[in-house]
Design a protein around this motif. Sequence first.
Motif, short mmCIF file in Angstrom:
data_model
loop_
_atom_site.label_atom_id
_atom_site.label_comp_id
_atom_site.label_asym_id
_atom_site.label_seq_id
_atom_site.Cartn_x
_atom_site.Cartn_y
_atom_site.Cartn_z
N SER A 98 -54.51 -6.00 -0.36
CA SER A 98 -55.52 -6.02 -1.43
C SER A 98 -56.38 -7.28 -1.43
O SER A 98 -57.23 -7.46 -2.30
N ARG B 36 -51.51 15.48 -1.97
CA ARG B 36 -51.20 14.05 -1.99
C ARG B 36 -49.68 13.82 -2.01
O ARG B 36 -49.19 12.88 -1.38
N SER B 82 -52.99 3.39 -8.67
CA SER B 82 -54.22 2.71 -8.27
C SER B 82 -54.84 1.99 -9.47
O SER B 82 -55.51 2.59 -10.30
N ARG B 84 -57.15 -0.25 -9.64
CA ARG B 84 -58.62 -0.34 -9.64
C ARG B 84 -59.25 0.86 -10.31
O ARG B 84 -60.25 0.74 -11.00
N THR B 85 -58.65 2.03 -10.10
CA THR B 85 -59.19 3.24 -10.74
C THR B 85 -58.72 3.34 -12.19
O THR B 85 -59.51 3.59 -13.09
N ASN B 199 -52.02 9.25 -9.00
CA ASN B 199 -53.25 8.86 -8.29
C ASN B 199 -54.14 10.06 -7.97
O ASN B 199 -55.37 9.96 -8.03
N TYR B 203 -58.03 10.00 -9.09
CA TYR B 203 -59.14 10.13 -8.15
C TYR B 203 -60.04 11.32 -8.50
O TYR B 203 -61.23 11.30 -8.22
N ASP B 206 -62.30 9.86 -11.08
CA ASP B 206 -63.13 8.77 -10.60
C ASP B 206 -64.19 9.27 -9.62
O ASP B 206 -65.12 8.55 -9.29
N GLY B 210 -60.61 8.09 -3.03
CA GLY B 210 -59.20 7.84 -3.24
C GLY B 210 -58.43 7.94 -1.95
O GLY B 210 -57.49 8.71 -1.82
N LYS B 214 -54.11 3.43 3.53
CA LYS B 214 -54.47 2.09 3.06
C LYS B 214 -54.82 1.20 4.24
O LYS B 214 -54.33 1.36 5.30
#
Lengths: 214, 214
Positions: A98, B36, B82, B84-85, B199, B203, B206, B210, B214
Amino acid sequence: MFMTKPMEIEERSMEIIAPHLAGLSLGDDEKKIYSRIIHASGDVDYASIIRIHPEAVATIKAVLLRGANIFTDVEMVRRGISIRTFTKFGGEIYCKVSDVDVREFAKREGITRSMAAMRIFGKRLQNEIVAIGNAPTALFEVLRLVREENIRPAAIIGVPVGFVGAAEAKAQLAAQDEIPYITVEGTKGGSSIAVAAVNAILYMLDNSRGLIEK
Amino acid sequence: MFMTKPMEIEERSMEIIAPHLAGLSLGDDEKKIYSRIIHASGDVDYASIIRIHPEAVATIKAVLLRGANIFTDVEMVRRGISIRTFTKFGGEIYCKVSDVDVREFAKREGITRSMAAMRIFGKRLQNEIVAIGNAPTALFEVLRLVREENIRPAAIIGVPVGFVGAAEAKAQLAAQDEIPYITVEGTKGGSSIAVAAVNAILYMLDNSRGLIEK
């Protein structure tokens, strides 16, 4: 009524898992790793796909005792490792996925963030432990560092997951004999599996019960 | 050569998973959750054991949009969501399993720490999201709070793992109709599965890619 006492749950869980390991010729330490992975996934099929290099457990124990650091691909692996046990030995756990510099480097190069993170770690991985639970690209990168840049981690716990590259990356790890490893065949794996393997060894060293049920 | 570009990996992964969902009658949102979870486990057998309450996705979306909090059983689930989301919507993620008061309460009562944590959360779970990835006892406790103390979480993502109580706790969750849920049949589950479900929905809201890798 269901069990609520952590020790009873632990013992009962191990009793249920034991028969699934009966056909395998495993040492006591290996049995603990298998059991913890099977418990962490709820999936007895792991019994037939886990691969442990003959020197992996002894090597990981030895370097942990001298305070080796652990480098992980994702934050979930960092966060899952039993920090109360690990810190007794003096090491640190690092994860750069990150970080802003990693994000920018990955974008510029068109590679995943976890791959960029391993490349940036580079020589810092020398004689340390690598634990990869998520990203095949991170494991491919560590194996490239070994092959092309002569960087030698003490051991690699490499169980990235999924359908794009994970089986291949893990096969590549199991095909080399230079760096002791813990891995899994095929598509299965994940952060919980990497954490289970690391914690199993930590609890061997700590002589603690290392209870499975939180 | 292996794929290194996150978007290509994502697309290829979804292409590989899609045929495994073909026989199921799933909406688009449900497909995303299934995909997912299967990606996060590397295990296509999840296609036949995931259970999603008909109102779960719509409910979770609605409460996330109004800034609902998420209460998790273990730190790995908290860390995997997540952030950030999630923070775009204004909620917080809470986990008390490592708190001193929880540890003491658990010891005194002879129960697991994650069960103690849920009991201490109590009324705070009202109208919020619960995400349990590890401990069957935590899910049993939340279902007791619903039944005996009239506490109503908005939704429960309950995928505790293992051989002692996990299948039973998840069956109890799926047997009630009052609280929308996402769960899995049997012993499988884990923090990575809980995180994948949360998540997937984040996503959707958002509209971001997503990315899985990573």
